[in-house]
Design a protein around this motif. Sequence first.
Motif, short mmCIF file in Angstrom:
data_model
loop_
_atom_site.label_atom_id
_atom_site.label_comp_id
_atom_site.label_asym_id
_atom_site.label_seq_id
_atom_site.Cartn_x
_atom_site.Cartn_y
_atom_site.Cartn_z
N THR A 193 2.37 7.99 -10.22
CA THR A 193 3.27 6.86 -10.00
C THR A 193 2.52 5.57 -10.29
O THR A 193 1.85 5.03 -9.43
CB THR A 193 3.78 6.86 -8.54
N GLY A 194 2.61 5.09 -11.53
CA GLY A 194 1.91 3.86 -11.88
C GLY A 194 0.40 4.08 -11.93
O GLY A 194 -0.11 5.13 -11.59
N ALA A 195 -0.31 3.06 -12.37
CA ALA A 195 -1.75 3.12 -12.51
C ALA A 195 -2.44 2.77 -11.19
O ALA A 195 -1.77 2.48 -10.19
CB ALA A 195 -2.18 2.17 -13.62
N ALA A 196 -3.77 2.80 -11.20
CA ALA A 196 -4.55 2.63 -9.96
C ALA A 196 -4.15 1.39 -9.14
O ALA A 196 -3.91 1.52 -7.93
CB ALA A 196 -6.04 2.62 -10.29
N PRO A 197 -4.06 0.20 -9.73
CA PRO A 197 -3.74 -0.97 -8.88
C PRO A 197 -2.34 -0.91 -8.28
O PRO A 197 -2.10 -1.48 -7.22
CB PRO A 197 -3.86 -2.16 -9.83
N ILE A 198 -1.42 -0.24 -8.94
CA ILE A 198 -0.07 -0.06 -8.39
C ILE A 198 -0.15 0.88 -7.19
O ILE A 198 0.38 0.59 -6.11
CB ILE A 198 0.90 0.50 -9.47
N GLN A 199 -0.85 1.98 -7.34
CA GLN A 199 -0.94 2.96 -6.25
C GLN A 199 -1.64 2.40 -5.02
O GLN A 199 -1.41 2.88 -3.91
CB GLN A 199 -1.68 4.21 -6.73
N ASN A 200 -2.49 1.41 -5.21
CA ASN A 200 -3.16 0.81 -4.07
C ASN A 200 -2.20 -0.01 -3.20
O ASN A 200 -2.50 -0.31 -2.05
CB ASN A 200 -4.31 -0.10 -4.53
N ARG A 201 -1.06 -0.38 -3.76
CA ARG A 201 -0.09 -1.19 -3.03
C ARG A 201 1.21 -0.45 -2.75
O ARG A 201 1.83 -0.64 -1.70
CB ARG A 201 0.26 -2.46 -3.85
N ALA A 202 1.66 0.32 -3.73
CA ALA A 202 2.98 0.96 -3.66
C ALA A 202 3.02 1.95 -2.51
O ALA A 202 2.10 2.74 -2.32
CB ALA A 202 3.28 1.67 -4.98
N THR A 203 4.13 1.94 -1.77
CA THR A 203 4.26 2.85 -0.63
C THR A 203 5.27 3.96 -0.95
O THR A 203 6.14 3.79 -1.80
CB THR A 203 4.74 2.09 0.62
N LEU A 204 5.15 5.05 -0.21
CA LEU A 204 6.10 6.16 -0.40
C LEU A 204 7.49 5.71 0.03
O LEU A 204 8.48 5.98 -0.65
CB LEU A 204 5.64 7.38 0.40
N GLY A 205 7.58 5.02 1.16
CA GLY A 205 8.88 4.53 1.63
C GLY A 205 9.53 3.58 0.63
O GLY A 205 10.73 3.65 0.39
N GLY A 206 8.73 2.71 0.03
CA GLY A 206 9.25 1.79 -0.98
C GLY A 206 9.79 2.53 -2.19
O GLY A 206 10.82 2.17 -2.75
N ASN A 207 9.10 3.59 -2.58
CA ASN A 207 9.55 4.37 -3.74
C ASN A 207 10.93 4.99 -3.48
O ASN A 207 11.79 5.00 -4.35
CB ASN A 207 8.51 5.45 -4.06
N LEU A 208 11.16 5.46 -2.24
CA LEU A 208 12.44 6.08 -1.91
C LEU A 208 13.53 5.02 -1.70
O LEU A 208 14.65 5.16 -2.19
CB LEU A 208 12.32 6.94 -0.66
N CYS A 209 13.20 3.95 -0.96
CA CYS A 209 14.21 2.94 -0.63
C CYS A 209 14.60 2.10 -1.84
O CYS A 209 15.71 1.58 -1.91
CB CYS A 209 13.71 2.02 0.48
N ASN A 210 13.68 1.95 -2.78
CA ASN A 210 14.04 1.23 -4.00
C ASN A 210 15.12 1.98 -4.76
O ASN A 210 15.91 1.41 -5.50
CB ASN A 210 12.79 1.05 -4.86
N ALA A 211 15.10 3.31 -4.55
CA ALA A 211 16.21 4.16 -5.01
C ALA A 211 16.45 4.11 -6.50
O ALA A 211 17.58 4.12 -6.97
CB ALA A 211 17.50 3.83 -4.24
N SER A 212 15.37 4.06 -7.26
CA SER A 212 15.52 4.21 -8.71
C SER A 212 15.79 5.68 -9.01
O SER A 212 15.19 6.55 -8.40
CB SER A 212 14.23 3.76 -9.40
N PRO A 213 16.67 5.97 -9.97
CA PRO A 213 16.88 7.38 -10.35
C PRO A 213 15.62 7.99 -10.94
O PRO A 213 15.49 9.22 -11.01
CB PRO A 213 18.01 7.32 -11.39
N ALA A 214 14.67 7.14 -11.35
CA ALA A 214 13.44 7.62 -11.97
C ALA A 214 12.27 7.69 -10.98
O ALA A 214 11.14 7.96 -11.39
CB ALA A 214 13.06 6.70 -13.13
#
Lengths: 152, 283
Positions: B99-120
């Motif tokens: 899910t994204g590159a290293a700097p994204i993974q350092n910030r991106a949360t699992l909850g954000g990934n689900l709540c953002n609700a992108s089909p991708a």
Amino acid sequence: MSVKMQINGQEVQVQAPPASRLLDVLRGELGLKGAKEGCGEGECGACAVLVNGQVVNSCLIPLGQMDGAKIVTIEGVPGDSPLLQSFHDCAAAQCGICTPGMILAATALLAEHPQPTMDEIRWGLSGNLCRCTGYGRIYEAVTQASTGDAHG
Amino acid sequence: MAEWLRPRHMNEALRLLAELPADHHQIISGGTDVMVAQQLRAPRDIAVWLDLSAIPELKMVEVTAEGIRIGAGVTLSVLRRHPEVQKHWPMLAASAAVTGAAPIQNRATLGGNLCNASPAADNAPVLLAYGARLEIAGPNGTRFLPYDQFHLGYRQTALAAHELLQAIHVPYLPGGSRAYYRKVGTRAAQAIAKVGIAAWIHFDAGQGIIAARFGLASVAATPCLLPRVSHYLEGNNLKHVCEFTIREKVSSDIKPVDDIRSTAEYRLEVASRLVWEAIHDAH
Ligand SMILES: Cc1cc2nc3c(=O)[nH]c(=O)nc-3n(C[C@H](O)[C@H](O)[C@H](O)COP(=O)(O)OP(=O)(O)OC[C@H]3O[C@@H](n4cnc5c(N)ncnc54)[C@H](O)[C@@H]3O)c2cc1C
Ligand code: FES
Ligand code: FES
């Protein structure tokens, strides 16, 4: 909003709208222009800094989240960092736009893996794009900084 | 100037949320989706920010008797490296890692990934396949929702206005479970998935299939399961599973979309092949 941070070892207090991007605060309010704006969308890493030891894109960070954070920009990388020497030795910078972000990403990588494998180097720098070098020299520079072997 | 609320406890966050004006506020966690969207919008549209990044409860990972409870604010780089996740839920470690590159993974949360609700969303298929449950906190307490009931429509979730996602629960899997995860994109880490698939298949002592679940991303308006494929497989034997039937079931389960990344036909083709591959290569 007033936010207190530690930037390059110094306590700093900034007054700015809370949704301001850390990138703009660094460059505009604090005159730290080492972080560059490339894409503004988290894709390129030109704006990368270290927050609490981790490499992150300052274009995606709102100031409001930085209260109490420890931030390192390229200006805070010590002059005797082996990465500065190795980037120079390996000619790993051409136009230089990506270089501050690359060096910070490599700093975080070497802190975690002092002797990184090539895969770890690729991963550690995966969020930093370079349009000039083709990456080979950058990877070489990181390897050299980790082993201390001069560029051959 | 916009107001920035940064609660330290979940109770405080819920109390603040209950008092916020319905529109004109923005919940933010790692910010990797919100800040990109913010670039495209006038900043004054948002009067109040509710920042979840300083709530320690949301950052906790706990192993329980039933499985693992992952706080909604746990970052993908923490998940990717977590030894229990790697051991018992390897597909989740794998999806976090792409899910994204290293700097994204350092910030991106699992909850954000689900709540953002992108089909991708890359972690969605895995949580569907594993049969995850969501712990949702609201003004009247906590409720649990099977994750497959969370995505109601394009970018629409089952979260009510005054609710927050608190944690994601993933159960241990029975013996005989096999798993398969793949993201088909254009480039390994940064690409938005053209199709993402996660499969969990529960075999008996031989080749008999007791249960099977497939989570897919980027094949419909929401991340989705393949109920007809599962139904066809359950009680069947691997030896008797027919490729043509799988394709037929896949095409009745999904409504692939044409968009800038790919055509519907390509997605159906890829999804069918991936399901076939998953059934045979799961391990
Ligand atoms: C360069 C780049 C590359 C990316 N690559 C990928 C990729 O490969 N795969 C992928 O799936 N995604 C990718 N993303 C998207 C993004 O990084 C992920 O979706 C990430 O997990 C979002 O988490 P966050 O904490 O940053 O969310 P935020 O941006 O903070 O929030 C996202 C949404 O969720 C809501 N929200 C967050 N937490 C909660 C909560 N606890 N309760 C209620 N609502 C909440 C917010 O209000 C917002 O609407 C990428 C993003 C960028 C910028
Ligand atoms: S400017 Fe921040 S990642 Fe490109
Ligand atoms: S040196 Fe020019 S982008 Fe890397």
